[in-house]
Design a protein around this motif. Structure first.
Motif: not given
Length: 355
Positions: A205, A210-213, A244, A268, A271-272, A275
């Motif tokens: 990703a 746009d991945i909101q965490i 998460h 990072k 996020k991947t 995604y």
């Protein structure tokens, strides 16, 4: 097809014009966006220009066939031009297949020893070497961010990033269960054993996604790294595990030198992972589109067998077999990957025709 090609050419020319404007050149984000779009269209435009020239040459050569002196020569030239047109037709068909937007991205790969105990972990190590050797041969480089050594060698789990041009487009077909058949070094009686390791390949990703965490959804644990051995082993409490909570997704990073670097790398990768979950959800909703793909990307799906006594590798999804297992394990994956790409293109072309 010609209408789509003309529209593509027109868009390419628009982008060329936009990228000469001072207001665009002063906007880094817009410049990058337009340049990226142009690069994605370049192969189609180059091929289409060649195609248009061949069409014009065919018309001119047809006129020359009526000439009493040059007619025979023109007929030979026309034959060659018609063959070139046919070849370009096929090339343009493939180029117009909708591209996977992730094809140009780096990849995150996870390999785990599965059924077979120590031998499965040793095989996971063999697969890691196979992919990293392939990456090196392609001019790509890799970075391990987490590894758990197997007791008898290899890895019970290893996670790494492969960075390079079109890394995902080349490695995306590798997700699934890989099966090995051989006499393990741990087998005293010389009996053949079947073991498995699972592979998961995910597009990294990048900043465009746009991945909101929500920080409140994260649990962050700091602990002492076990490392992979050698000089890179950390001796301080610098390894980072991020959970998460809403998806119970866990990411561990321990191979960087500082806690801050490990945390950045872990974020990072998280996020991947998130995604990838979103992509899988979209594929499930697409249903039929997922079934038409080469494999589902599911770890449980048996995709390939590596038979050592027969020096054979078989990809079960496309019925491809090669007797060059030794070369494959040394990273010579081009023939297998090319066969998978061609079959994928064939299925997509068939799908478009049926639609």
């Amino acid at each position: 097809m010609i209408e789509r090609l003309e529209a593509t050419l027109e868009r390419y020319q628009q982008l060329e014009t936009e990228l000469t404007k001072p207001e665009v050149l002063s906007d880094i984000k817009k410049t990058r966006e337009y340049s990226k779009e142009m690069a994605a269209l370049e192969d189609i435009v180059t091929c289409y220009k060649k195609y248009k020239k061949v069409l014009a040459d065919i018309e001119n050569t047809k006129e020359m066939t009526k000439d009493s002196e040059l007619g025979e020569i023109a007929k030979e030239e026309l034959k060659g031009l018609e063959e070139e047109k046919s070849s370009l037709d096929k090339e343009l068909e493939i180029l117009l297949i909708p591209k996977d937007p992730n094809d140009g991205k780096n990849v995150v790969i996870e390999i785990r020893g599965a059924a077979g105990g120590d031998e499965a972990n040793i095989f996971a190590g063999d697969l890691f070497r196979m992919y990293t050797r392939y990456a090196e041969k392609k001019g790509m480089h890799y970075q391990v961010y987490n590894a758990v050594d197997g007791a008898a060698g290899g890895f019970s789990q290893i996670e790494f990033i492969v960075k390079g041009t079109n890394a995902y487009s080349l490695l995306k077909y590798e997700s699934g269960s890989h099966r090995v058949q051989r006499v393990p070094v741990t087998e005293a009686n010389g009996r053949l054993q079947t073991s498995t390791a699972t592979v998961l390949v995910m597009p990294e990703a990048d900043d465009d996604i746009d991945i909101q965490i929500n920080p409140n959804d994260l649990r962050i644990d700091i602990y002492r790294s076990s490392g992979c051995g050698g000089q890179g082993v950390n001796t301080t409490d610098s390894a980072v595990r991020i959970t998460h909570l809403p998806t119970n997704t866990v990411v561990t990073c321990q191979n960087e030198r500082s806690q801050i670097q490990n945390k950045e790398q872990a974020m990072k990768v998280l996020k991947t992972r998130l995604y990838e979950l979103e992509l899988q959800k979209q594929l499930e909703e697409a249903g039929e589109q997922r079934r038409s793909k080469i494999g589902t990307g599911d770890r449980a799906e048996k995709i390939r067998t590596y038979n050592y006594p027969q020096n054979r590798v078989t990809d079960h999804r496309i019925g491809y077999t090669t007797k060059n297992l030794d070369r494959v394990m040394d990273g010579d994956l081009d023939d297998i990957i090319d066969a998978l790409i061609q079959e994928d293109q064939k299925r997509k072309l068939k799908g478009e025709t049926e639609e």
